[in-house]
Design a protein around this motif. Structure first.
Motif, PDB file in Angstrom:
ATOM      1  N   TYR A 281      -9.832  -9.417  31.132  1.00  0.00           N
ATOM      2  CA  TYR A 281     -10.375  -9.545  29.776  1.00  0.00           C
ATOM      3  C   TYR A 281     -11.478  -8.508  29.535  1.00  0.00           C
ATOM      4  O   TYR A 281     -11.495  -7.829  28.504  1.00  0.00           O
ATOM      5  CB  TYR A 281     -10.925 -10.957  29.562  1.00  0.00           C
ATOM      6  N   THR A 284     -10.147  -4.607  29.548  1.00  0.00           N
ATOM      7  CA  THR A 284      -9.131  -4.151  28.597  1.00  0.00           C
ATOM      8  C   THR A 284      -9.800  -3.687  27.311  1.00  0.00           C
ATOM      9  O   THR A 284     -10.404  -4.486  26.595  1.00  0.00           O
ATOM     10  CB  THR A 284      -8.122  -5.272  28.286  1.00  0.00           C
ATOM     11  N   PHE A 288      -4.899  -4.545  23.434  1.00  0.00           N
ATOM     12  CA  PHE A 288      -5.352  -5.839  23.952  1.00  0.00           C
ATOM     13  C   PHE A 288      -4.221  -6.859  24.010  1.00  0.00           C
ATOM     14  O   PHE A 288      -4.095  -7.612  24.976  1.00  0.00           O
ATOM     15  CB  PHE A 288      -6.496  -6.368  23.076  1.00  0.00           C
ATOM     16  N   ARG A 289      -3.377  -6.863  22.976  1.00  0.00           N
ATOM     17  CA  ARG A 289      -2.269  -7.828  22.961  1.00  0.00           C
ATOM     18  C   ARG A 289      -1.306  -7.572  24.118  1.00  0.00           C
ATOM     19  O   ARG A 289      -0.899  -8.507  24.813  1.00  0.00           O
ATOM     20  CB  ARG A 289      -1.505  -7.728  21.642  1.00  0.00           C
ATOM     21  N   ILE A 293      -3.602 -10.174  26.596  1.00  0.00           N
ATOM     22  CA  ILE A 293      -2.952 -11.421  26.200  1.00  0.00           C
ATOM     23  C   ILE A 293      -1.715 -11.682  27.053  1.00  0.00           C
ATOM     24  O   ILE A 293      -1.507 -12.799  27.562  1.00  0.00           O
ATOM     25  CB  ILE A 293      -2.568 -11.395  24.701  1.00  0.00           C
ATOM     26  N   ASN A 399      -3.918 -17.017  21.204  1.00  0.00           N
ATOM     27  CA  ASN A 399      -3.935 -15.546  21.249  1.00  0.00           C
ATOM     28  C   ASN A 399      -4.956 -14.974  20.278  1.00  0.00           C
ATOM     29  O   ASN A 399      -5.730 -14.068  20.623  1.00  0.00           O
ATOM     30  CB  ASN A 399      -2.547 -14.992  20.910  1.00  0.00           C
ATOM     31  N   GLU A 403      -8.382 -12.836  21.210  1.00  0.00           N
ATOM     32  CA  GLU A 403      -8.432 -11.456  20.709  1.00  0.00           C
ATOM     33  C   GLU A 403      -9.535 -11.231  19.682  1.00  0.00           C
ATOM     34  O   GLU A 403      -9.830 -10.094  19.326  1.00  0.00           O
ATOM     35  CB  GLU A 403      -7.068 -11.114  20.095  1.00  0.00           C
ATOM     36  N   ASP A 404     -10.167 -12.309  19.186  1.00  0.00           N
ATOM     37  CA  ASP A 404     -11.114 -12.210  18.057  1.00  0.00           C
ATOM     38  C   ASP A 404     -10.407 -11.626  16.838  1.00  0.00           C
ATOM     39  O   ASP A 404     -10.923 -10.740  16.146  1.00  0.00           O
ATOM     40  CB  ASP A 404     -12.330 -11.337  18.412  1.00  0.00           C
ATOM     41  N   GLN A 405      -9.207 -12.123  16.578  1.00  0.00           N
ATOM     42  CA  GLN A 405      -8.406 -11.609  15.470  1.00  0.00           C
ATOM     43  C   GLN A 405      -9.119 -11.835  14.145  1.00  0.00           C
ATOM     44  O   GLN A 405      -9.665 -12.900  13.891  1.00  0.00           O
ATOM     45  CB  GLN A 405      -7.051 -12.307  15.463  1.00  0.00           C
TER      46      GLN A 405
END
Length: 420
Positions: A281, A284, A288-289, A293, A399, A403-405
Motif C-alpha cells: 500500500y 504503490t 494503484f488499482r 488493489i 476498493n 484507493e481514496d476514490q
C-alpha cells in the motif's frame, strides 16, 4: 541551580508543571527521597509552602507553591511560548479557561467527592450528593458546549489551559467519573482522550484508566476503641522449626508470571502477512488499482481476517471541518494499540457541513477484537458492519475506500487518513 519539583507519586496537580516543561523544553528535576506527609511537614519545607501542600517548585529565585502558578512560571521560561497563545485575547482566554478548570471543574469534583464521605458525626445524605452532582454537571455542560465546535480550549493547538483542564479531569476520570457518567458529555470525552494521548502528555501521566465504579461511602471518623477485658496469659506453643526452602523452590516462587498472550496471537496462522500488505500500500505510487488493489485481494485471507465498514453515529454534529478532521485523527491515535492486528482507512466526506465520517477496517480474526472495543472508547461512536466480500457492490466499496476514490458516493473528500 536546577528547578526542583517537590511532589508525591501520581499527583495530577504536579503533572501540570511536568507536562508544561515537556512542551516548553524546560528541565525539571523531582526532589530526591521526598516522602509525602513526612518531608512536607518539616520546618524547611513549611518555609516554601506555609500549609505544607505539594507540589512546590524550588527555583534560583525562591520557591513557588500552587500548581497553576508553577505551570505559569514554567511556561514563561520559554520566550513567546505558544502555550500562552499568539495574541492578547488568546492570552486572556487561556487564563479564563485555567480559572474555569480550577473553580468549576476541580472544585466541582472536590465537592462531589466530599459529599460521598462522612465527616465526624455528619451522616451521609443522598440529597447533598445529588446537589453536588447537578452543580458539576452544569459545569460540564458548559465545557461540552464549547468543545462542540473547538478541538482545544483556545485556538487550534494545545495551550496551558488544555494542560490544566486535562490534569483536573484526569483526577476525576480516575476516581469518580465513570463511563456511564461521562458518556453524557461526548465532546468532553473526545477532548479528554485526545489530550491524554498527546505524546508530551502521555509521557508524563502514562496510560489513564477510567474508574469503573464510584468509590464506596466512607466515614472519616475513627470508631471509638472498645474497652476489652484483660486477656488471660497464654503460654506460647512450641513452634516446630521448618527446614528452609530449597533454592529451586525459591526461584520458582520469585519467577515472574509470563505475560498473557493476546488471543489474536493464538489464532491459526494466516496466509496473509499484514506487514506485506502495508508495504505494498505504502510503496504503490502509480496504477494503484492494478497493483495495490489487485495485490490486496490476492493476499486477503477471509478465514484469518475480516473487513468492516464503520460510520460515525453523530454526523449531524460535524459542522466544523478542522474539528471533524481532528476527531478522526484522535481516533487513529487511540487505535495505536491495534497496529499489529489492523489496517484502516478513514474518510471525511463532503464539501459543506455536516461532514460524514466513514471508514474501512481490516482486523485479524472474524470479529472486531474485544481488547480494542474495551480500550478504545471511540469504537462505540461508530456503527460497525461486517463486509460481505461475495457481494460485488460491497467489494467495490472496499476498493474505493482503499484507493481514496473521489468523488466518493457522489461527494468530494475533505480528508482521507490511513492507519497502517
Amino acid at each position: 541551580m536546577a528547578l526542583v519539583l517537590y511532589t508525591g507519586p501520581g499527583n495530577t496537580n504536579a503533572f501540570k508543571a511536568l507536562i508544561t516543561a515537556e512542551y516548553s523544553g524546560v528541565k525539571l528535576e523531582l526532589a530526591k527521597d521526598f516522602q509525602l506527609r513526612v518531608s512536607n511537614n518539616t520546618p524547611e519545607f513549611l518555609k516554601m509552602s506555609p500549609l505544607g501542600r505539594v507540589p512546590v517548585l524550588e527555583t534560583p529565585d525562591g520557591a513557588i507553591f500552587e500548581s497553576n502558578a508553577i505551570a505559569r512560571y514554567v511556561a514563561k521560561l520559554k520566550a513567546d511560548n505558544p502555550l500562552y497563545g499568539s495574541s492578547l485575547i488568546e492570552y486572556a482566554r487561556i487564563e479564563q479557561w485555567m480559572d474555569f478548570a480550577t473553580t468549576e471543574i476541580y472544585a466541582g469534583l472536590v465537592r462531589w467527592r466530599s459529599a460521598i464521605r462522612r465527616f465526624g458525626d455528619i451522616c451521609y445524605d443522598p440529597t447533598i450528593v445529588e446537589f453536588a452532582i447537578n452543580i458539576f454537571k452544569g459545569s460540564l455542560d458548559a465545557l461540552n458546549a464549547h468543545l462542540a465546535n473547538n478541538t482545544y480550549l483556545v485556538g487550534h493547538s494545545v495551550t496551558l489551559a488544555d494542560i490544566v483542564m486535562t490534569c483536573n479531569l484526569c483526577w476525576g476520570y480516575s476516581c469518580i467519573m465513570t463511563k456511564a457518567f461521562t458518556s453524557e458529555f461526548p465532546h468532553v470525552e473526545r477532548y479528554f482522550w485526545t489530550m491524554v494521548n498527546q505524546p508530551n502528555v502521555k509521557k508524563v501521566i502514562g496510560k489513564v484508566k477510567q474508574t469503573k465504579a464510584l468509590p464506596a461511602v466512607q466515614s472519616l471518623r475513627k470508631a471509638p476503641a472498645k474497652e476489652q477485658a484483660k486477656p488471660k496469659e497464654v503460654k506460647p506453643k512450641e513452634v516446630k522449626k521448618e527446614a528452609p526452602p530449597k533454592a529451586a523452590e525459591v526461584e520458582e516462587e520469585e519467577a515472574p508470571k509470563p505475560k498473557p498472550k493476546n488471543p489474536l496471537d493464538l489464532l491459526s496462522p494466516s496466509k496473509m502477512i499484514l506487514d506485506e500488505w502495508k508495504r505494498l500500500y505504502s510503496n504503490t505510487k502509480t496504477n494503484f488499482r492494478e497493483v495495490a488493489i489487485k495485490g490486496f485481494w490476492d493476499m486477503y485471507d477471509p478465514e484469518g481476517y475480516s473487513l468492516w465498514f464503520c460510520e460515525y453515529k453523530y454526523n449531524e454534529e460535524n459542522t466544523v471541518s478542522f474539528v471533524t478532521m481532528n476527531k478522526v485523527g484522535g481516533f487513529l491515535q487511540r487505535m495505536d494499540l491495534a497496529r499489529k492486528y489492523a489496517f484502516g482507512k478513514m474518510l471525511v466526506i463532503g464539501q459543506n457541513p455536516p461532514f460524514k465520517v466513514k471508514g474501512l477496517w481490516l482486523f485479524r480474526g472474524q470479529e472486531i477484537p474485544q481488547f480494542i472495543i474495551d480500550e478504545c472508547y471511540d469504537m462505540e461512536l461508530y456503527e460497525w458492519t461486517k463486509v460481505d466480500i461475495s457481494d460485488e457492490v460491497q467489494k467495490e466499496h472496499v476498493n474505493a475506500m482503499i484507493e481514496d476514490q473521489e468523488p466518493f458516493e457522489g461527494e468530494p473528500l475533505l480528508d482521507a487518513k490511513c492507519f497502517k
